[in-house]
Design a protein around this motif. Structure first.
Motif, PDB file in Angstrom:
ATOM      1  N   GLN A  32      21.398  20.511  73.771  1.00  0.00           N
ATOM      2  CA  GLN A  32      22.577  21.283  73.378  1.00  0.00           C
ATOM      3  C   GLN A  32      22.357  21.806  71.967  1.00  0.00           C
ATOM      4  O   GLN A  32      21.918  21.065  71.084  1.00  0.00           O
ATOM      5  CB  GLN A  32      23.851  20.418  73.421  1.00  0.00           C
ATOM      6  N   ILE A  33      22.657  23.088  71.744  1.00  0.00           N
ATOM      7  CA  ILE A  33      22.525  23.696  70.421  1.00  0.00           C
ATOM      8  C   ILE A  33      23.899  23.781  69.757  1.00  0.00           C
ATOM      9  O   ILE A  33      24.860  24.274  70.341  1.00  0.00           O
ATOM     10  CB  ILE A  33      21.909  25.106  70.499  1.00  0.00           C
ATOM     11  N   VAL A  34      23.983  23.275  68.528  1.00  0.00           N
ATOM     12  CA  VAL A  34      25.211  23.328  67.730  1.00  0.00           C
ATOM     13  C   VAL A  34      24.868  23.970  66.393  1.00  0.00           C
ATOM     14  O   VAL A  34      23.856  23.623  65.775  1.00  0.00           O
ATOM     15  CB  VAL A  34      25.798  21.919  67.491  1.00  0.00           C
ATOM     16  N   THR A  35      25.671  24.921  65.942  1.00  0.00           N
ATOM     17  CA  THR A  35      25.470  25.521  64.625  1.00  0.00           C
ATOM     18  C   THR A  35      26.679  25.238  63.756  1.00  0.00           C
ATOM     19  O   THR A  35      27.829  25.339  64.213  1.00  0.00           O
ATOM     20  CB  THR A  35      25.242  27.041  64.706  1.00  0.00           C
ATOM     21  N   ALA A  36      26.417  24.855  62.525  1.00  0.00           N
ATOM     22  CA  ALA A  36      27.471  24.617  61.534  1.00  0.00           C
ATOM     23  C   ALA A  36      27.397  25.723  60.490  1.00  0.00           C
ATOM     24  O   ALA A  36      26.349  25.923  59.867  1.00  0.00           O
ATOM     25  CB  ALA A  36      27.295  23.256  60.880  1.00  0.00           C
ATOM     26  N   ASN A  37      28.480  26.441  60.310  1.00  0.00           N
ATOM     27  CA  ASN A  37      28.539  27.552  59.370  1.00  0.00           C
ATOM     28  C   ASN A  37      29.472  27.209  58.219  1.00  0.00           C
ATOM     29  O   ASN A  37      30.623  26.804  58.439  1.00  0.00           O
ATOM     30  CB  ASN A  37      29.030  28.826  60.064  1.00  0.00           C
ATOM     31  N   CYS A  38      28.979  27.362  56.987  1.00  0.00           N
ATOM     32  CA  CYS A  38      29.763  27.020  55.802  1.00  0.00           C
ATOM     33  C   CYS A  38      30.550  28.235  55.323  1.00  0.00           C
ATOM     34  O   CYS A  38      29.968  29.271  54.992  1.00  0.00           O
ATOM     35  CB  CYS A  38      28.835  26.509  54.697  1.00  0.00           C
ATOM     36  N   VAL A  39      31.859  28.097  55.293  1.00  0.00           N
ATOM     37  CA  VAL A  39      32.745  29.174  54.841  1.00  0.00           C
ATOM     38  C   VAL A  39      33.256  28.904  53.426  1.00  0.00           C
ATOM     39  O   VAL A  39      33.392  29.814  52.618  1.00  0.00           O
ATOM     40  CB  VAL A  39      33.938  29.333  55.808  1.00  0.00           C
ATOM     41  N   LYS A  40      33.536  27.627  53.134  1.00  0.00           N
ATOM     42  CA  LYS A  40      34.070  27.243  51.835  1.00  0.00           C
ATOM     43  C   LYS A  40      33.502  25.879  51.451  1.00  0.00           C
ATOM     44  O   LYS A  40      32.819  25.224  52.237  1.00  0.00           O
ATOM     45  CB  LYS A  40      35.605  27.142  51.860  1.00  0.00           C
ATOM     46  N   GLU A  41      33.837  25.441  50.252  1.00  0.00           N
ATOM     47  CA  GLU A  41      33.449  24.117  49.802  1.00  0.00           C
ATOM     48  C   GLU A  41      34.234  23.066  50.594  1.00  0.00           C
ATOM     49  O   GLU A  41      35.370  23.292  50.984  1.00  0.00           O
ATOM     50  CB  GLU A  41      33.756  23.920  48.315  1.00  0.00           C
ATOM     51  N   PHE A  42      33.614  21.899  50.807  1.00  0.00           N
ATOM     52  CA  PHE A  42      34.282  20.844  51.555  1.00  0.00           C
ATOM     53  C   PHE A  42      33.703  19.501  51.130  1.00  0.00           C
ATOM     54  O   PHE A  42      32.697  19.433  50.414  1.00  0.00           O
ATOM     55  CB  PHE A  42      34.112  21.045  53.065  1.00  0.00           C
ATOM     56  N   VAL A  43      34.339  18.437  51.582  1.00  0.00           N
ATOM     57  CA  VAL A  43      33.863  17.078  51.315  1.00  0.00           C
ATOM     58  C   VAL A  43      33.760  16.322  52.627  1.00  0.00           C
ATOM     59  O   VAL A  43      34.453  16.632  53.598  1.00  0.00           O
ATOM     60  CB  VAL A  43      34.803  16.321  50.348  1.00  0.00           C
ATOM     61  N   GLY A  44      32.897  15.327  52.666  1.00  0.00           N
ATOM     62  CA  GLY A  44      32.792  14.470  53.834  1.00  0.00           C
ATOM     63  C   GLY A  44      31.839  15.001  54.884  1.00  0.00           C
ATOM     64  O   GLY A  44      31.126  15.991  54.688  1.00  0.00           O
ATOM     65  N   ALA A  45      31.809  14.314  56.034  1.00  0.00           N
ATOM     66  CA  ALA A  45      30.952  14.677  57.167  1.00  0.00           C
ATOM     67  C   ALA A  45      31.775  14.647  58.442  1.00  0.00           C
ATOM     68  O   ALA A  45      32.641  13.777  58.621  1.00  0.00           O
ATOM     69  CB  ALA A  45      29.771  13.715  57.279  1.00  0.00           C
ATOM     70  N   ALA A  46      31.510  15.594  59.334  1.00  0.00           N
ATOM     71  CA  ALA A  46      32.238  15.668  60.595  1.00  0.00           C
ATOM     72  C   ALA A  46      31.921  14.465  61.474  1.00  0.00           C
ATOM     73  O   ALA A  46      30.792  13.967  61.498  1.00  0.00           O
ATOM     74  CB  ALA A  46      31.895  16.965  61.329  1.00  0.00           C
TER      75      ALA A  46
END
Length: 370
Positions: free
Chosen positions: A216-230
């Motif tokens: 399975q392919i998953v892409t994570a796209n960064c839009v803004k600053e954030f903290v933590g992990a999904a």
């Protein structure tokens, strides 16, 4: 401290100043010549989508608005109205990311400084589901391109991680280790900030035959600053029994960093332009692994922090710069790691134009170096 010279780092600052649709908590206070937007424009940029931000992001924004009250008196009535609309207390203390934050609102001088005694961390009633696991396995996974995301008696999920600026591609490999069919597979992700981190994914497998593996392919796209992990969740049925497990995806703020090498003169000039909360964040801790500056430098290299020579006289300290990449902007980040042999302590100071980003990078460096 002289103003920023018209060199490479100043060019990046100009890029930031010209971005009008930030969609984040990044803001520009009137630090001498760095002012571009009016105070009212800065306020509107800061509070945009406030009700959709994560609790950590909201707390950081409130801290920033306290600075605005002191810096821009004409905005006091507007900010007071904002606090009233959201039932916020402007005087309420804010804690960053479950970590102890140094109370001194001052910049660390370029010369060597004696570290104070390590503060005692408060007891935590409950950990955030997005807090990074305090395991060497997860630390290794975050610094590697491949590994095992989750393994149970019945299944193994391998992962290949391919970061590229504002995007991280994750290839997940679901494997059935058992001699029975794994069925009714359900996969979900709890996102620390849906407005800052966007996941796109192919469909997960519904069933796995014995010894079968499916990608399975998953892409994570960064839009803004954030903290933590999904948080990654999976449930499935095996021999009539429902099984449920969770892990964390190896996608954190440092996954979107890239090297940015500047001269020692540029670093010192830029360092002097950002002082005190909330743009400057400091964390101190007593190390459990020894004051190994070679190991710490290796961590900086792995995180894409460009170490800058010629700034520190103390060989046991490090200074570095990098860029945090989103799909609309690149935010410069400055870091200084100090060590003290007498107290066996580290202190990290991070400066950027985003309070969320400064706190997040400080916490991540502590996480990897500690």
């Amino acid at each position: 401290m002289p103003l920023l010279p018209p060199l490479s780092f100043a060019i990046v600052v100009v890029w930031l100043q010209k971005i009008q649709e930030l969609g984040s908590s990044c803001f520009y206070i009137s630090y001498d010549h760095l002012l571009v937007y009016s105070p009212h424009d800065q306020f509107n940029t800061l509070v945009r989508d406030f009700d959709k931000r994560s609790p950590d992001a909201q707390r950081e924004i409130v801290v920033t608005l306290r600075v605005f009250i002191q810096k821009f008196p004409p905005l006091n009535e507007t900010i007071s109205t904002f606090f009233q609309n959201y039932n916020l207390n402007p005087n309420q203390e804010t804690t960053y990311m479950n970590d102890v934050v140094v109370a001194e609102n001052q910049s660390v001088p370029a010369e060597r400084a004696q570290l104070p005694v390590a503060p005692q961390e408060p007891k935590r009633e409950s950990a955030s589901p997005f807090a990074l696991p305090e395991t060497e396995e997860f630390r290794t996974l975050l610094q590697s391109t491949q590994g095992v995301l989750l393994q149970t008696e019945h299944i193994q999920i391998g992962i290949i991680r391919e970061p590229a600026n504002a995007q991280v591609k994750l290839s997940l490999y679901y494997g059935n280790l058992s001699s029975s069919t794994v069925s009714d597979i359900d996969v979900s992700v709890n996102n620390p900030d849906m407005n800052a981190l966007v996941f796109d994914a192919d469909a997960a497998p519904e069933n796995l035959q014995p010894q079968q593996q499916i990608q399975q392919i998953v892409t994570a796209n960064c839009v803004k600053e954030f903290v933590g992990a999904a948080q990654f969740n999976i449930s499935y049925t095996l021999e009539g029994q429902l099984q449920t497990f969770s892990s964390h995806l190896p996608v954190v703020a440092s996954s979107f960093l890239s090297n940015y090498q500047v001269s020692s003169q540029d670093f010192l000039a830029a360092w002097g332009q950002i002082n005190g909360d909330p743009l400057e964040n400091q964390l101190m801790w007593k190390t459990s692994k020894g004051l190994d500056i070679v190991r710490a430098r290796g961590v900086f290299d792995t995180l894409q922090l460009s170490v800058i020579d010629g700034v520190e006289e103390n060989p046991s300290n490090l200074v570095a710069s990098c860029l945090f990449n989103t799909n609309t902007q690149k935010i410069p980040v400055l870091c200084r790691l100090e060590s003290d042999a007498n107290s066996q302590m580290f202190r990290i100071t991070t400066k950027s134009f985003s309070p969320i980003l400064s706190a997040s990078i400080s916490s991540l460096i502590k996480y990897f170096v500690s």
